[in-house]
Design a protein around this motif. Structure first.
Motif, PDB file in Angstrom:
ATOM      1  N   TRP A   1     -12.014  -4.605   0.278  1.00 33.16           N
ATOM      2  CA  TRP A   1     -12.598  -3.738  -0.741  1.00 33.16           C
ATOM      3  C   TRP A   1     -11.610  -2.677  -1.190  1.00 33.16           C
ATOM      4  O   TRP A   1     -11.669  -2.221  -2.339  1.00 33.16           O
ATOM      5  CB  TRP A   1     -13.899  -3.097  -0.265  1.00 33.16           C
ATOM      6  CG  TRP A   1     -13.750  -2.061   0.803  1.00 33.16           C
ATOM      7  CD1 TRP A   1     -13.867  -2.233   2.144  1.00 33.16           C
ATOM      8  CD2 TRP A   1     -13.444  -0.672   0.606  1.00 33.16           C
ATOM      9  NE1 TRP A   1     -13.657  -1.048   2.798  1.00 33.16           N
ATOM     10  CE2 TRP A   1     -13.397  -0.073   1.880  1.00 33.16           C
ATOM     11  CE3 TRP A   1     -13.215   0.124  -0.511  1.00 33.16           C
ATOM     12  CZ2 TRP A   1     -13.114   1.276   2.066  1.00 33.16           C
ATOM     13  CZ3 TRP A   1     -12.927   1.467  -0.328  1.00 33.16           C
ATOM     14  CH2 TRP A   1     -12.889   2.039   0.942  1.00 33.16           C
ATOM     15  N   GLU A   2     -10.702  -2.268  -0.294  1.00 32.12           N
ATOM     16  CA  GLU A   2      -9.730  -1.232  -0.670  1.00 32.12           C
ATOM     17  C   GLU A   2      -8.783  -1.738  -1.757  1.00 32.12           C
ATOM     18  O   GLU A   2      -8.447  -1.016  -2.693  1.00 32.12           O
ATOM     19  CB  GLU A   2      -8.952  -0.785   0.563  1.00 32.12           C
ATOM     20  CG  GLU A   2      -9.832  -0.125   1.589  1.00 32.12           C
ATOM     21  CD  GLU A   2      -9.311  -0.247   3.007  1.00 32.12           C
ATOM     22  OE1 GLU A   2      -9.795   0.511   3.851  1.00 32.12           O
ATOM     23  OE2 GLU A   2      -8.438  -1.104   3.271  1.00 32.12           O
TER      24      GLU A   2
ATOM     25  N   ALA B   1     -10.709  -1.980  -4.956  1.00 34.14           N
ATOM     26  CA  ALA B   1     -10.842  -0.637  -5.529  1.00 34.14           C
ATOM     27  C   ALA B   1      -9.559  -0.235  -6.248  1.00 34.14           C
ATOM     28  O   ALA B   1      -9.604   0.308  -7.368  1.00 34.14           O
ATOM     29  CB  ALA B   1     -11.195   0.383  -4.443  1.00 34.14           C
ATOM     30  N   ASN B   2      -8.402  -0.484  -5.631  1.00 36.31           N
ATOM     31  CA  ASN B   2      -7.134  -0.162  -6.293  1.00 36.31           C
ATOM     32  C   ASN B   2      -6.941  -1.007  -7.554  1.00 36.31           C
ATOM     33  O   ASN B   2      -6.402  -0.529  -8.549  1.00 36.31           O
ATOM     34  CB  ASN B   2      -5.960  -0.342  -5.338  1.00 36.31           C
ATOM     35  CG  ASN B   2      -5.593   0.940  -4.637  1.00 36.31           C
ATOM     36  OD1 ASN B   2      -6.002   2.023  -5.042  1.00 36.31           O
ATOM     37  ND2 ASN B   2      -4.820   0.830  -3.586  1.00 36.31           N
TER      38      ASN B   2
ATOM     39  N   ASP C   1       0.830  -1.210   0.000  1.00 36.52           N
ATOM     40  CA  ASP C   1       0.000   0.000   0.000  1.00 36.52           C
ATOM     41  C   ASP C   1       0.865   1.261   0.000  1.00 36.52           C
ATOM     42  O   ASP C   1       0.482   2.276  -0.567  1.00 36.52           O
ATOM     43  CB  ASP C   1      -0.941  -0.006   1.203  1.00 36.52           C
ATOM     44  CG  ASP C   1      -1.956  -1.130   1.119  1.00 36.52           C
ATOM     45  OD1 ASP C   1      -2.566  -1.273   0.042  1.00 36.52           O
ATOM     46  OD2 ASP C   1      -2.121  -1.855   2.107  1.00 36.52           O
TER      47      ASP C   1
ATOM     48  N   VAL D   1      -7.442   5.679  -1.184  1.00 35.19           N
ATOM     49  CA  VAL D   1      -7.718   4.259  -0.942  1.00 35.19           C
ATOM     50  C   VAL D   1      -6.507   3.575  -0.300  1.00 35.19           C
ATOM     51  O   VAL D   1      -6.653   2.766   0.617  1.00 35.19           O
ATOM     52  CB  VAL D   1      -8.129   3.560  -2.254  1.00 35.19           C
ATOM     53  CG1 VAL D   1      -8.210   2.061  -2.088  1.00 35.19           C
ATOM     54  CG2 VAL D   1      -9.462   4.110  -2.746  1.00 35.19           C
ATOM     55  N   SER D   2      -5.308   3.911  -0.746  1.00 27.92           N
ATOM     56  CA  SER D   2      -4.105   3.313  -0.172  1.00 27.92           C
ATOM     57  C   SER D   2      -3.908   3.740   1.281  1.00 27.92           C
ATOM     58  O   SER D   2      -3.525   2.923   2.120  1.00 27.92           O
ATOM     59  CB  SER D   2      -2.875   3.682  -1.001  1.00 27.92           C
ATOM     60  OG  SER D   2      -2.989   3.144  -2.290  1.00 27.92           O
TER      61      SER D   2
END
Length: 126
Positions: free
Chosen positions: A60-61, A64-65, A11, A49-50
Protein backbone atom coordinates in the motif's frame (compact mmCIF):
# COMPACT_ATOMS: atom_id res chain seq x y z
CA UNK A 1 12.60 -3.42 11.49
CA UNK A 2 13.04 -5.40 8.31
CA UNK A 3 16.19 -6.53 6.60
CA UNK A 4 17.50 -4.15 3.93
CA UNK A 5 16.31 -5.17 0.47
CA UNK A 6 17.62 -4.14 -2.92
CA UNK A 7 14.31 -2.37 -3.61
CA UNK A 8 14.75 -0.13 -0.56
CA UNK A 9 17.04 2.13 -2.55
CA UNK A 10 14.01 3.21 -4.60
CA UNK A 11 12.33 4.40 -1.40
CA UNK A 12 15.51 6.31 -0.55
CA UNK A 13 15.27 8.05 -3.94
CA UNK A 14 11.63 8.93 -3.22
CA UNK A 15 12.71 10.31 0.15
CA UNK A 16 15.31 12.47 -1.60
CA UNK A 17 12.71 13.67 -4.12
CA UNK A 18 10.38 14.53 -1.23
CA UNK A 19 13.14 16.67 0.30
CA UNK A 20 13.58 18.45 -3.05
CA UNK A 21 9.83 19.13 -3.17
CA UNK A 22 9.85 20.55 0.35
CA UNK A 23 12.79 22.93 -0.17
CA UNK A 24 12.19 23.89 -3.81
CA UNK A 25 9.85 26.84 -3.08
CA UNK A 26 12.65 28.50 -1.07
CA UNK A 27 15.50 27.48 -3.33
CA UNK A 28 13.81 28.70 -6.48
CA UNK A 29 11.84 31.62 -4.96
CA UNK A 30 8.44 30.39 -6.06
CA UNK A 31 5.69 32.93 -5.48
CA UNK A 32 2.56 30.99 -6.42
CA UNK A 33 0.85 30.15 -3.09
CA UNK A 34 -1.15 27.08 -4.21
CA UNK A 35 1.92 25.71 -5.96
CA UNK A 36 4.16 26.23 -2.93
CA UNK A 37 1.66 24.62 -0.56
CA UNK A 38 1.11 21.66 -2.90
CA UNK A 39 4.86 21.03 -3.18
CA UNK A 40 5.33 21.25 0.60
CA UNK A 41 2.35 19.04 1.45
CA UNK A 42 3.03 16.46 -1.25
CA UNK A 43 6.70 16.35 -0.31
CA UNK A 44 5.88 15.81 3.35
CA UNK A 45 3.44 12.99 2.62
CA UNK A 46 5.84 11.30 0.18
CA UNK A 47 8.58 11.52 2.82
CA UNK A 48 6.38 9.89 5.48
CA UNK A 49 5.21 7.13 3.13
CA UNK A 50 8.76 6.47 1.89
CA UNK A 51 10.09 6.26 5.45
CA UNK A 52 7.30 3.82 6.30
CA UNK A 53 8.24 1.71 3.27
CA UNK A 54 11.89 1.67 4.33
CA UNK A 55 11.04 0.65 7.89
CA UNK A 56 8.30 -1.91 7.17
CA UNK A 57 7.47 -2.50 3.51
CA UNK A 58 3.86 -3.02 2.50
CA UNK A 59 2.43 -2.76 -1.01
CA UNK A 60 0.00 0.00 0.00
CA UNK A 61 2.93 2.36 0.63
CA UNK A 62 4.07 2.07 -2.97
CA UNK A 63 0.51 2.44 -4.24
CA UNK A 64 0.22 5.58 -2.10
CA UNK A 65 3.44 6.98 -3.60
CA UNK A 66 2.17 6.10 -7.09
CA UNK A 67 -1.05 8.02 -6.45
CA UNK A 68 0.91 10.94 -4.98
CA UNK A 69 3.05 10.98 -8.12
CA UNK A 70 -0.09 11.09 -10.26
CA UNK A 71 -1.46 13.86 -8.03
CA UNK A 72 1.70 15.90 -8.60
CA UNK A 73 1.26 15.48 -12.36
CA UNK A 74 -2.35 16.75 -12.46
CA UNK A 75 -2.35 19.18 -9.53
CA UNK A 76 -1.10 22.23 -11.47
CA UNK A 77 -4.33 22.26 -13.48
CA UNK A 78 -6.61 21.27 -10.60
CA UNK A 79 -5.17 23.86 -8.20
CA UNK A 80 -4.62 26.59 -10.78
CA UNK A 81 -0.85 26.95 -10.96
CA UNK A 82 -0.33 25.80 -14.53
CA UNK A 83 2.41 27.58 -16.50
CA UNK A 84 4.48 28.39 -13.42
CA UNK A 85 7.84 27.22 -12.17
CA UNK A 86 6.03 25.15 -9.51
CA UNK A 87 4.23 23.28 -12.29
CA UNK A 88 7.52 22.11 -13.78
CA UNK A 89 8.72 20.75 -10.42
CA UNK A 90 5.36 19.17 -9.71
CA UNK A 91 5.12 17.34 -13.03
CA UNK A 92 8.79 16.35 -13.26
CA UNK A 93 9.06 14.98 -9.75
CA UNK A 94 5.57 13.46 -9.98
CA UNK A 95 6.58 11.39 -13.01
CA UNK A 96 9.71 10.14 -11.23
CA UNK A 97 7.89 9.33 -7.96
CA UNK A 98 5.16 7.41 -9.83
CA UNK A 99 7.75 5.53 -11.90
CA UNK A 100 9.82 4.57 -8.84
CA UNK A 101 6.71 3.35 -7.01
CA UNK A 102 5.61 1.14 -9.91
CA UNK A 103 9.16 -0.15 -10.34
CA UNK A 104 9.33 -1.01 -6.64
CA UNK A 105 5.99 -2.85 -6.83
CA UNK A 106 7.14 -4.77 -9.89
CA UNK A 107 10.47 -5.75 -8.31
CA UNK A 108 8.71 -7.03 -5.18
CA UNK A 109 6.20 -8.95 -7.31
CA UNK A 110 9.00 -10.38 -9.42
CA UNK A 111 10.98 -11.46 -6.36
CA UNK A 112 7.94 -13.08 -4.77
CA UNK A 113 6.65 -14.91 -7.85
CA UNK A 114 9.62 -15.62 -10.07
CA UNK A 115 12.50 -16.22 -7.68
CA UNK A 116 14.36 -19.54 -8.05
CA UNK A 117 13.23 -20.61 -4.58
CA UNK A 118 9.56 -20.48 -5.59
CA UNK A 119 8.10 -24.04 -5.72
CA UNK A 120 6.76 -23.62 -9.27
CA UNK A 121 10.15 -22.58 -10.61
CA UNK A 122 12.35 -25.31 -9.12
CA UNK A 123 13.09 -28.33 -11.18
CA UNK A 124 12.47 -31.69 -9.61
CA UNK A 125 15.62 -33.66 -9.09
CA UNK A 126 14.69 -37.34 -9.05
Amino acid sequence: MRKWQRESVLDMYNLLLAAVLIVSPWLFKMTNAPGKFDLWASGAVIAVVSLAAIIAYKDWEEWANFLLGLWLIVSPWLLGFAHTRAMHFSIGIGVIVAFLAILDLWLHYDAAHFSPSHPDQTSSQH
